[in-house]
Enzyme design. Structure first.
Site, mmCIF file in Angstrom:
data_model
loop_
_atom_site.group_PDB
_atom_site.id
_atom_site.type_symbol
_atom_site.label_atom_id
_atom_site.label_comp_id
_atom_site.label_asym_id
_atom_site.label_seq_id
_atom_site.Cartn_x
_atom_site.Cartn_y
_atom_site.Cartn_z
ATOM 1 N N HIS A 118 19.303 -4.293 -0.385
ATOM 2 C CA HIS A 118 20.675 -4.835 -0.185
ATOM 3 C C HIS A 118 21.055 -4.576 1.132
ATOM 4 O O HIS A 118 20.255 -3.832 1.804
ATOM 5 C CB HIS A 118 21.550 -4.286 -1.237
ATOM 6 N N ASP B 180 22.631 2.051 5.358
ATOM 7 C CA ASP B 180 21.503 3.081 5.237
ATOM 8 C C ASP B 180 20.193 2.473 4.509
ATOM 9 O O ASP B 180 19.198 3.104 4.327
ATOM 10 C CB ASP B 180 22.170 4.043 4.258
ATOM 11 N N HIS B 181 20.117 1.332 4.483
ATOM 12 C CA HIS B 181 18.943 0.708 3.815
ATOM 13 C C HIS B 181 18.707 -0.578 4.820
ATOM 14 O O HIS B 181 17.239 -0.641 4.794
ATOM 15 C CB HIS B 181 19.420 -0.211 2.407
ATOM 16 N N ASP C 88 19.905 0.925 -4.620
ATOM 17 C CA ASP C 88 21.262 1.795 -5.131
ATOM 18 C C ASP C 88 21.671 1.294 -6.650
ATOM 19 O O ASP C 88 22.766 1.396 -7.076
ATOM 20 C CB ASP C 88 22.204 1.624 -4.223
ATOM 21 N N HIS D 239 18.004 7.390 -3.123
ATOM 22 C CA HIS D 239 18.986 8.521 -2.703
ATOM 23 C C HIS D 239 18.486 9.571 -3.699
ATOM 24 O O HIS D 239 18.214 9.281 -5.105
ATOM 25 C CB HIS D 239 20.585 8.138 -3.220
ATOM 26 N N HIS E 216 26.158 -2.789 -7.699
ATOM 27 C CA HIS E 216 26.287 -2.180 -6.558
ATOM 28 C C HIS E 216 26.998 -3.218 -5.424
ATOM 29 O O HIS E 216 27.894 -2.796 -4.876
ATOM 30 C CB HIS E 216 24.976 -1.343 -6.351
ATOM 31 N N HIS F 38 23.410 -2.661 2.680
ATOM 32 C CA HIS F 38 24.142 -1.473 3.221
ATOM 33 C C HIS F 38 23.258 -0.799 4.483
ATOM 34 O O HIS F 38 22.019 -1.129 4.543
ATOM 35 C CB HIS F 38 24.403 -0.369 2.109
HETATM 36 FE FE FE Z 1 22.480 3.582 -0.267
HETATM 37 ZN ZN ZN Z 2 24.141 0.987 -1.105
#
Ligand code: FE
Ligand code: ZN
Length: 257
Positions: free
Chosen positions: A54, A58-59, A137, A175, A113, A56
């Protein structure tokens, strides 16, 4: 296919898949390029694919820098993420097949998410082998992702798909949230001895900074409250028997935990 788990930021995991025979690697959700490049150098491997779950940051935050180094790498993500994943070259739908080296993977659409989230499932190569699930996530060890863009109904449907995979599946979630997730789980499923034992194990693991990912999907089915909305103890904990309402109330309680 070997899988390497790389720690990033506060509590993210990035996964590098390595095909030693071909000297090729792929990466799942590279939020940060630096540690991935160091791993690739250590392996002496060429990056051929980025698998994003996805959009985001942090990905996907490392996509551009990885493409600078490996411009031929293909970038996979969900069709609904069009325009949100840097460098995306493949727009995937539920049921699509992708591959890395000689390993095919099934794409599973798992909105909740985010509205575009996908997971990648590599089936086992032998009858006694393990499958590998990269679920970003969506499903966490002992928990599930927050609902940022999706509804409880969507997340319930998504987790139902993941729950149907074999017990012998390793869950490579993005995570390290397991300890907090299980501390919540015990508040809604306190009579579950398997959960109690798992919480103790994870407390010991985290006290020694040992990772709890990958998790084991069979154990998730027995201990993760977000895969257990149809179990009487959890229904009683939130005073509901309707699946979506039970799930939504569990998720709501977790949001406040
Ligand atoms: Fe994340
Ligand atoms: Zn995420």
């Amino acid at each position: 296919m070997e899988i390497y788990r790389i720690e990033a930021f506060q509590d993210n995991y990035i996964f590098v898949l390595h095909d030693a025979d071909r000297h090729e690697a792929a990466v799942v959700d590279p939020g940060d390029a630096g540690p991935v490049l160091r791993q690739l150098e250590h392996l002496g491997a060429t990056l051929t694919a980025i698998f994003n779950t996805h959009h985001h940051s942090d990905h996907v935050g490392g996509n551009r820098q990885l493409l600078d180094q490996f411009p031929a790498a293909q970038v996979y993500g969900g069709v609904e993420d069009r325009g949100r994943i840097p460098g995306q070259t493949h727009w995937l739908e539920d049921g699509d097949r992708v591959s890395f080296g000689d390993r095919p993977a099934l794409v599973i659409f798992v909105p909740g998410h985010t509205r575009a989230h996908i997971a990648y499932y590599f089936a086992p190569v032998s009858s006694d082998g393990w499958g590998e699930l990269f679920c970003g996530d969506t499903l966490f060890a002992g928990g599930c992702g927050r609902l940022f863009e999706g509804t409880p109904q969507q997340m319930l449907t998504s987790l139902t798909k993941l729950r149907q995979l074999p017990d012998t599946t390793r869950v490579w979630c993005a995570h390290e949230y397991t300890l907090n997730n299980l501390r919540f789980a015990i508040t809604v499923d306190s009579g579950n001895p398997t959960l109690r034992a798992r919480l103790e194990q994870v407390q010991a693991d985290r006290a020694h900074h040992r990772p709890t990912v990958p998790a084991d999907l069979g154990l998730e089915k027995q201990t993760n409250p977000f895969l257990r909305w149809d179990v009487a103890a959890l229904q009683q904990a939130v005073d509901s028997t309707a699946a979506v309402q039970t799930f939504a109330r569990l998720r709501g309680k977790k949001d406040l935990f």
